[in-house]
Scaffold this active site. Structure first.
Site, short mmCIF file in Angstrom:
data_model
loop_
_atom_site.label_atom_id
_atom_site.label_comp_id
_atom_site.label_asym_id
_atom_site.label_seq_id
_atom_site.Cartn_x
_atom_site.Cartn_y
_atom_site.Cartn_z
N GLY A 15 0.83 -1.21 0.00
CA GLY A 15 0.00 0.00 0.00
C GLY A 15 0.86 1.25 0.00
O GLY A 15 1.86 1.32 0.71
N VAL A 27 16.86 8.59 -0.43
CA VAL A 27 17.70 7.44 -0.80
C VAL A 27 18.55 7.81 -2.02
O VAL A 27 19.77 7.58 -2.05
CB VAL A 27 16.81 6.21 -1.13
CG1 VAL A 27 17.59 5.14 -1.86
CG2 VAL A 27 16.18 5.64 0.15
N ASP A 107 4.99 -4.83 6.04
CA ASP A 107 5.54 -6.15 6.35
C ASP A 107 5.53 -7.12 5.17
O ASP A 107 6.41 -7.97 5.06
CB ASP A 107 4.89 -6.74 7.62
CG ASP A 107 3.54 -7.35 7.36
OD1 ASP A 107 2.89 -6.93 6.39
OD2 ASP A 107 3.15 -8.24 8.13
N GLY A 108 4.59 -6.96 4.23
CA GLY A 108 4.61 -7.80 3.02
C GLY A 108 5.87 -7.52 2.20
O GLY A 108 6.52 -8.43 1.69
N ASP A 132 -0.27 2.14 8.48
CA ASP A 132 -0.75 1.33 9.61
C ASP A 132 0.10 1.46 10.88
O ASP A 132 -0.36 1.15 11.97
CB ASP A 132 -0.81 -0.16 9.22
CG ASP A 132 -1.69 -0.41 8.02
OD1 ASP A 132 -2.67 0.34 7.85
OD2 ASP A 132 -1.39 -1.34 7.25
N ARG A 159 -18.08 15.35 13.37
CA ARG A 159 -18.53 15.83 14.68
C ARG A 159 -19.59 16.93 14.51
O ARG A 159 -20.58 16.98 15.24
CB ARG A 159 -17.33 16.36 15.48
CG ARG A 159 -17.65 16.98 16.80
CD ARG A 159 -18.01 15.98 17.88
NE ARG A 159 -16.87 15.23 18.38
CZ ARG A 159 -16.98 14.20 19.22
NH1 ARG A 159 -18.16 13.78 19.61
NH2 ARG A 159 -15.90 13.56 19.63
N GLY A 175 -5.84 0.37 9.16
CA GLY A 175 -4.91 -0.13 10.16
C GLY A 175 -4.54 -1.58 9.93
O GLY A 175 -3.73 -2.14 10.65
N ARG A 176 -5.20 -2.19 8.92
CA ARG A 176 -5.02 -3.64 8.65
C ARG A 176 -5.38 -4.42 9.90
O ARG A 176 -6.55 -4.53 10.18
CB ARG A 176 -3.59 -3.92 8.17
CG ARG A 176 -3.51 -5.11 7.24
CD ARG A 176 -2.19 -5.13 6.51
NE ARG A 176 -1.06 -5.06 7.41
CZ ARG A 176 -0.27 -6.08 7.68
NH1 ARG A 176 -0.48 -7.24 7.09
NH2 ARG A 176 0.73 -5.94 8.50
N GLY A 190 -11.21 13.70 20.43
CA GLY A 190 -12.10 13.71 21.59
C GLY A 190 -13.26 12.75 21.44
O GLY A 190 -14.40 13.05 21.84
N LYS A 216 -25.49 10.28 29.29
CA LYS A 216 -25.82 11.15 30.43
C LYS A 216 -25.36 12.58 30.20
O LYS A 216 -26.01 13.53 30.55
CB LYS A 216 -25.16 10.60 31.70
CG LYS A 216 -25.89 9.41 32.28
CD LYS A 216 -25.27 9.01 33.62
CE LYS A 216 -25.54 7.54 33.88
NZ LYS A 216 -24.37 6.82 34.32
N GLN A 259 -7.65 7.98 3.29
CA GLN A 259 -6.66 8.00 4.38
C GLN A 259 -5.24 7.77 3.89
O GLN A 259 -4.28 7.95 4.62
CB GLN A 259 -6.98 6.90 5.40
CG GLN A 259 -8.30 7.07 6.12
CD GLN A 259 -8.73 5.78 6.82
OE1 GLN A 259 -8.38 5.55 7.95
NE2 GLN A 259 -9.50 4.95 6.12
O1 F6P Z 1 -1.48 -1.54 4.68
C1 F6P Z 1 -2.03 -0.35 4.25
C2 F6P Z 1 -3.51 -0.50 4.00
O2 F6P Z 1 -4.03 0.77 3.64
C3 F6P Z 1 -4.32 -1.09 5.15
O3 F6P Z 1 -4.62 -0.16 6.16
C4 F6P Z 1 -5.53 -1.61 4.43
O4 F6P Z 1 -6.09 -2.69 5.13
C5 F6P Z 1 -4.96 -2.08 3.11
O5 F6P Z 1 -3.73 -1.39 2.93
C6 F6P Z 1 -5.85 -1.83 1.93
O6 F6P Z 1 -5.26 -2.38 0.81
P1 F6P Z 1 -5.73 -2.08 -0.68
O7 F6P Z 1 -5.28 -0.70 -1.04
O8 F6P Z 1 -5.04 -3.11 -1.49
O9 F6P Z 1 -7.23 -2.17 -0.71
#
Ligand code: F6P
Length: 327
Positions: A15, A27, A107-108, A132, A159, A175-176, A190, A216, A259
């Site tokens: 991603g 780099v 991580d992939g 994430d 909000r 957030g995976r 908040g 409340k 996002q």
């Molecule tokens: O790892 C980044 C991320 O945006 C995750 O938060 C989400 O679950 C995933 O990639 C979405 O992947 P894709 O863009 O392949 O739908």
């Protein structure tokens, strides 16, 4: 030193994340500064297999530090998961005379890099780039801060309408399998609660929210939900609340891929710039199969295997703070 590094390859994979361009720029320029040639690999491991490679000079990375996405494009490659795919990728490295590889991603990306390093003895350095923030060994990943700020802008807007209509909103964020974006955006906005995968079941967390007596003192509420933390999806939470309290007006908003877009924040640009320079330094210091990260403001080298396999937890004081502050 087994290899004298004359040429490096750089790619982005998985991603995309805001700040990846700043990392590519860093780099490239840090390598050139050390008389190392730079070969840009397009479309991640897919492009490494098909040989989509172009030599980069300093002007190729001009005017990109402020741009979201990745100029190198990105992809998730199933072929690279096979030994045949990695063989083809290795052949590209040899053909292009690439001595070491810098991989920017999550991580992939690091899992793929680790396999290639092990099978072909290639020095690989990983730069953590994912919204994430789920990589162990670094306080932040590139793109996380920008994404958090994007969520904050969106939730602030929600909000307004939640207050006007006196509604309960469940806002699902990315957030995976990690709750960093959810928990921290909930604190920043908040919100009344965050449903995260690191703590209890979603059902228990919903019970806690209902039991907190949120009605409340307030006529509207926002609950941030980390994607994949609710079996059946976020709508299930809304339906459960509606069943228990038919008098509540409940809505669900899924923020989705917005996002991942946008110009990186100052924090992400600085992080990406530091990590890009650190990655080249790591190679010059003969490091291999490591991720460069930041801990307590200092650059660190972390074994790729640890970055992938160790679980980074959310801070407990933040979970408590959110509960205390949401009354
Ligand atoms: O790892 C980044 C991320 O945006 C995750 O938060 C989400 O679950 C995933 O990639 C979405 O992947 P894709 O863009 O392949 O739908």
């Amino acid at each position: 030193m087994e290899y004298t590094i004359k040429t490096i390859g750089v790619l982005t994979s998985g991603g995309d994340a805001p700040g990846m361009n700043a990392a590519i720029r860093a780099v490239t320029r840090a390598a050139l500064n050390n008389n190392i040639r730079v070969k840009a690999i397009f479309r991640g491991y897919k492009g490494l297999i098909t040989g989509e490679v172009k030599e980069f000079h300093t002007e190729d990375v001009s005017n990109i530090i402020q741009r979201g996405g990745t100029i190198l494009k990105t992809a998730r490659s199933d072929e690279f998961k096979t030994t045949e795919g990695r063989q083809l990728a290795y052949e590209t490295l040899r053909r292009e005379e690439i001595d070491a590889l810098i991989v920017i991603g999550g991580d992939g990306t690091f899992t793929g890099g680790t396999l290639l390093a092990r099978e072909y003895n290639i020095p690989i350095v990983g730069i953590p780039g994912t919204v994430d923030n789920d990589l162990w060994g670094t306080d932040a990943t590139i793109g996380y801060d920008t994404s958090l700020n994007t969520i904050m802008d969106c939730v602030d807007k929600i909000r307004d309408t939640a207050t006007s209509h006196e509604r309960v909103f469940f806002v699902e964020v990315m957030g995976r399998n990690a709750g960093f974006l959810a928990l921290n955006s909930a604190i920043a906005c908040g919100c009344e609660a965050a449903i995260i995968p690191e703590r209890k079941t979603a059902e228990e967390q919903l019970e806690h929210f209902i039991g907190s007596g949120f009605r409340k003192s307030k006529n509207s509420s926002i609950v941030i939900v980390a994607e994949n933390s609710v079996p059946g999806g976020t709508q299930v939470l809304a339906d459960t609340l509606k069943e228990r309290h038919p008098e509540y007006d409940v809505r669900v908003t899924i923020l989705g891929h917005l996002q991942r877009g946008g110009s990186p924040t100052a924090n992400d640009r600085i992080l990406a710039s530091r990590l890009g320079v650190a990655a080249i330094n790591a190679l010059l210091e003969e490091q291999r199969s490591i991720m460069v990260g930041v801990q307590n403001e200092e650059i660190v080298y972390v074994p790729l295997a640890k970055a992938i396999h160790q679980r980074k937890d959310v801070q407990s004081d933040k979970v408590t703070a959110l509960q205390i502050l949401s009354i």
